[in-house]
Write an enzyme that holds these catalytic residues in place. Structure first.
Site, short mmCIF file in Angstrom:
data_model
loop_
_atom_site.label_atom_id
_atom_site.label_comp_id
_atom_site.label_asym_id
_atom_site.label_seq_id
_atom_site.Cartn_x
_atom_site.Cartn_y
_atom_site.Cartn_z
N GLY A 45 0.77 -1.25 -0.13
CA GLY A 45 0.10 -0.05 0.02
C GLY A 45 0.73 1.18 -0.11
O GLY A 45 2.07 1.36 -0.38
N SER A 46 0.34 2.40 0.64
CA SER A 46 1.02 3.82 0.45
C SER A 46 1.97 3.71 1.56
O SER A 46 2.25 2.84 2.50
CB SER A 46 -0.18 4.76 0.68
OG SER A 46 -0.24 4.71 2.24
N THR A 47 2.93 4.73 1.27
CA THR A 47 4.01 4.85 2.05
C THR A 47 3.66 5.14 3.45
O THR A 47 4.12 4.91 4.74
CB THR A 47 5.13 5.88 1.63
OG1 THR A 47 5.75 5.42 0.29
CG2 THR A 47 6.20 6.10 2.46
N VAL A 79 0.69 4.79 4.99
CA VAL A 79 0.30 3.51 6.01
C VAL A 79 1.39 2.62 6.32
O VAL A 79 1.49 2.18 7.41
CB VAL A 79 -1.08 3.09 5.31
CG1 VAL A 79 -1.52 1.87 6.12
CG2 VAL A 79 -1.90 4.03 5.11
N GLY A 80 2.20 2.29 5.22
CA GLY A 80 3.22 1.59 5.59
C GLY A 80 4.11 1.80 6.90
O GLY A 80 4.50 1.00 7.66
N GLU A 123 5.89 -3.46 0.78
CA GLU A 123 5.71 -2.98 -0.76
C GLU A 123 5.05 -1.66 -0.72
O GLU A 123 3.82 -1.75 -0.85
CB GLU A 123 5.15 -4.07 -1.74
CG GLU A 123 5.13 -3.54 -3.19
CD GLU A 123 4.73 -4.62 -4.09
OE1 GLU A 123 4.08 -4.12 -5.19
OE2 GLU A 123 4.40 -5.67 -3.89
N CYS A 165 0.58 -1.02 -9.25
CA CYS A 165 1.95 -0.64 -8.36
C CYS A 165 3.18 -0.52 -9.27
O CYS A 165 3.96 -0.11 -8.85
CB CYS A 165 1.76 -1.70 -7.30
SG CYS A 165 2.02 -3.49 -7.70
#
Length: 264
Positions: free
Chosen positions: A108-110, A112-113, A130, A164
């Site tokens: 997902g997004s940076t 939320v990561g 990822e 992605c």
């Protein structure tokens, strides 16, 4: 020193592959089946159980896909509960990450990561991330444009760019820059766009999430304000007209395939 003594003196090493236990996977919406099969196959084939938290936007389709997975487990003689699915919003993902699993996989997004990694750090749970990026598509001066241009079009517009691994920055050698942009722009302007289940073949469908078209338009407008030149698409009015034409079929989110020239 005798050979036997030498063998006893040196240590030996070996690598053992052991299952981790229960894997948690949090996956996005853009490829609903692909995004669950990837972590499931990796976890199960290496001897683990897995709990997959799907996007809240794919809560309906997971009911169908979960039946496929259960049928595959039954055919293999594997335990039915070896693979499980959960739905929900961010709180469901947080509960999964902090609930005692042995490994976390997040796609997902940076933004939320970072939150996933922070939550997993409380128990030092191993994490694989990822995250989003700005994938560069580089075209060198000796590239065969007959091969490269179709690949570039696919890289940019596959799944309307909701991918992605899509090409997000195109860096072209100055010798072939004009040829490349001219050929890509011509194809982009001629792409057929509309409901993919409607009458006739289409080259591009709709963007899936509410607000996506508006976000793309803001990015285009921002680039133009900073000196970019629109070579194809890029017109919000055209997008709105397409949306109105398709509203009778219950479709929306059509963002015109766009190409911009950016020089620095």
């Amino acid at each position: 020193m005798c050979q036997r003594c030498m063998q006893a003196f040196y240590k030996t090493a070996r690598v053992e592959w052991v299952p981790m236990g229960v894997v948690a996977a949090i996956v996005p919406w853009n490829w609903p089946f692909h995004n669950i099969i990837n972590p499931i196959s990796a976890a199960v084939m290496s001897g683990n159980a897995i709990v997959v938290k799907v996007s809240e936007h794919t809560s309906w389709s997971i009911d169908y896909y979960s039946r496929i997975v259960k049928a595959a487990l039954a055919a293999a003689g594997a335990p039915e509960l070896l693979v499980q699915f959960v739905t929900g919003y961010g709180d469901a993902g947080h509960a999964l990450v902090t609930g005692g699993v042995d490994k976390v996989v997040f796609v997902g997004s940076t933004e939320v990561g970072k939150k996933v990694m922070a939550a997993a750090s409380e128990r030092l749970t191993p994490v694989t991330l990822e995250l989003g990026g700005k994938d560069a598509f580089i075209v060198c001066e000796d590239a065969d444009l007959n091969q490269v241009v179709p690949i570039a079009i696919k890289a940019a517009f596959l799944n309307c760019g909701q991918n992605c691994a899509s090409g997000e920055r195109f860096i072209i050698h100055q010798i072939i820059y004009d040829q490349f942009t001219q050929r890509v722009a011509e194809i982009a302007r001629g792409m057929r766009q509309g409901p993919t289940l409607g009458a006739g073949a289409m080259d591009a469908g709709a963007m899936c999430m509410p607000g996506s078209v508006e976000k793309v338009q803001r990015l285009i407008d921002d680039a133009v304000s900073k000196g970019a030149t629109v070579l194809a698409g890029g017109r919000q009015g055209h997008v709105q007209q397409q949306q109105q034409q398709q509203s009778a079929n219950g479709t929306n989110g059509l963002a015109a395939p766009s190409l911009m020239r950016v020089t620095r």
